[in-house]
Design an enzyme around this catalytic site. Sequence first.
Site, short mmCIF file in Angstrom:
data_model
loop_
_atom_site.label_atom_id
_atom_site.label_comp_id
_atom_site.label_asym_id
_atom_site.label_seq_id
_atom_site.Cartn_x
_atom_site.Cartn_y
_atom_site.Cartn_z
N SER A 287 0.85 -1.19 0.00
CA SER A 287 0.00 0.00 0.00
C SER A 287 0.88 1.24 0.00
CB SER A 287 -0.89 -0.01 1.24
OG SER A 287 -1.32 1.29 1.55
N LYS A 293 0.49 -3.25 4.93
CA LYS A 293 -0.37 -3.99 4.00
C LYS A 293 0.40 -4.90 3.03
CE LYS A 293 -4.15 -3.93 3.56
NZ LYS A 293 -4.97 -3.03 2.75
N GLU A 300 -7.49 -10.04 -7.12
CA GLU A 300 -8.57 -9.07 -7.28
C GLU A 300 -8.80 -8.71 -8.74
OE1 GLU A 300 -8.36 -5.90 -3.90
OE2 GLU A 300 -6.37 -6.78 -4.14
#
Length: 469
Positions: A287, A293, A300
Amino acid sequence: MTGSHEPTDGHTLWHGRFAGGPADALMAYTVSLPFDRRLWPDDVAGSRAHVRGLARVGLLTDAERDAVLAALDAVSAELADGTFGFVDSDEDIHTAIERRVTELAGAAGAKLHTARSRNDQIATDLRLWCKRELVEVARGVTELQRVLLDRAVSAGDDAYLPGYTHLQRAQPVLLAHHLLAHGVALGRDVDRLLDTVERLDVSPLGAGALAGTSLPIDPAATAADLGFADVFVNSLDAVSDRDFVAEALFDLALLGVHLSRIGEEWVLWTSEEFGFARLDDAYATGSSMLPQKKNPDIAELARGKTGRLVGNLTAVLTMLKGLPLAYNRDLQEDKEPLFDSVEQVSLAVAAITGMIATATFVPQRMRAAADAEVTAATDIAEWLVRAGTPFRDAHAVVGSLVRRHLAGEGSLHDLVAADLGDDAASLVAPGEGVRRRTSPGGAGPVALPAQLERYRAMLDGLGSRLDRR
Ligand code: ARG
């Protein structure tokens, strides 16, 4: 823009019939070169076969044939090394190549388009392209299937996780069984792609613009020269048929849907809530703001990009709907969706293959989730069935034990032991559930070897079909 387009270094192919050049707005709107230039190897292959065919029937002398073939070799080299000079009037790749061949081979070059239209030419190019590219996609999918097999084999017969229905824990399943489930679905994708390739393996070359020609060509011979398995039956159909594009897009959309389902599971599995798998750093992203993260972006996007795959199929079916015979310029709209779907699916397959090959499974987290006592409920009911109780009654007996357990009356093990005895209660022990999934094709260790054998046989079968292409 109202300017008139006066090509300085070339004419349009149809310049004889027209007093002036095309408007800039027309060229800007109708050109296909930006996306069909990738068809050049197939366009050159089609032209080579066409030229040899013209010479065989006496429409070109051997010397003319050789001059055009030499020009095609030169054009091919220019296109391959990026030195080919496109000009403004090159509306599409067919025009560009014919122009250059004519520049190089002179009068002989001007004979290249004898008894041929861009209508049969583009249909030929696109089928040649699909034959190669769809086989490549299929090959990539078999690599993913092999990775699933490898991971299943190393997971062996002791790693298990909850199997879900409605995303509620249902019955435990071997990790190997779960991985192979996706591999089996992917096997249908490979099979479908190869079926599509077999069906599209028909040459349209020689159909002309729509109705054939008065010249003595031999379409079957050019079909054989190009390695097609068959030749068109009907010239009108040959130039207007894009069934193969729609089929390819369906195959790719469904494959994309399968990848999206794999993707969704990996999003769940790599979450802290599930914690069933960890991604290798090379296959995860970070991130920009949150230092802690580690995100499953491949998984995704495998979900997210499915929309355009379905959209591409929808676009082509909608474009085809209501088209009268034979060629209509609408058909040019077949290419961008096809190229996009092939490209996106190829990238997705490679990324997911790497992601799964390098991920770490966390069997203890899987086991902890799968060992909830209630997942043994069906086994206890089936234990009663073996003792002669009708299943519906057994279901009710166990259902009420589960209800009492959930109400806090005690562990399911103790409640079952009290009401049904120790034998039945032993079914609640950790790991028992998956061992009892014994029926053929089922989720437990007993059924696994036969499944592995059938899976390997499927892979071998698909592999030899691929080798024959
Ligand atoms: N760019 C065209 C296509 O992709 C090639 C065929 C053009 N044919 C024609 N009659 N204008 O469909």
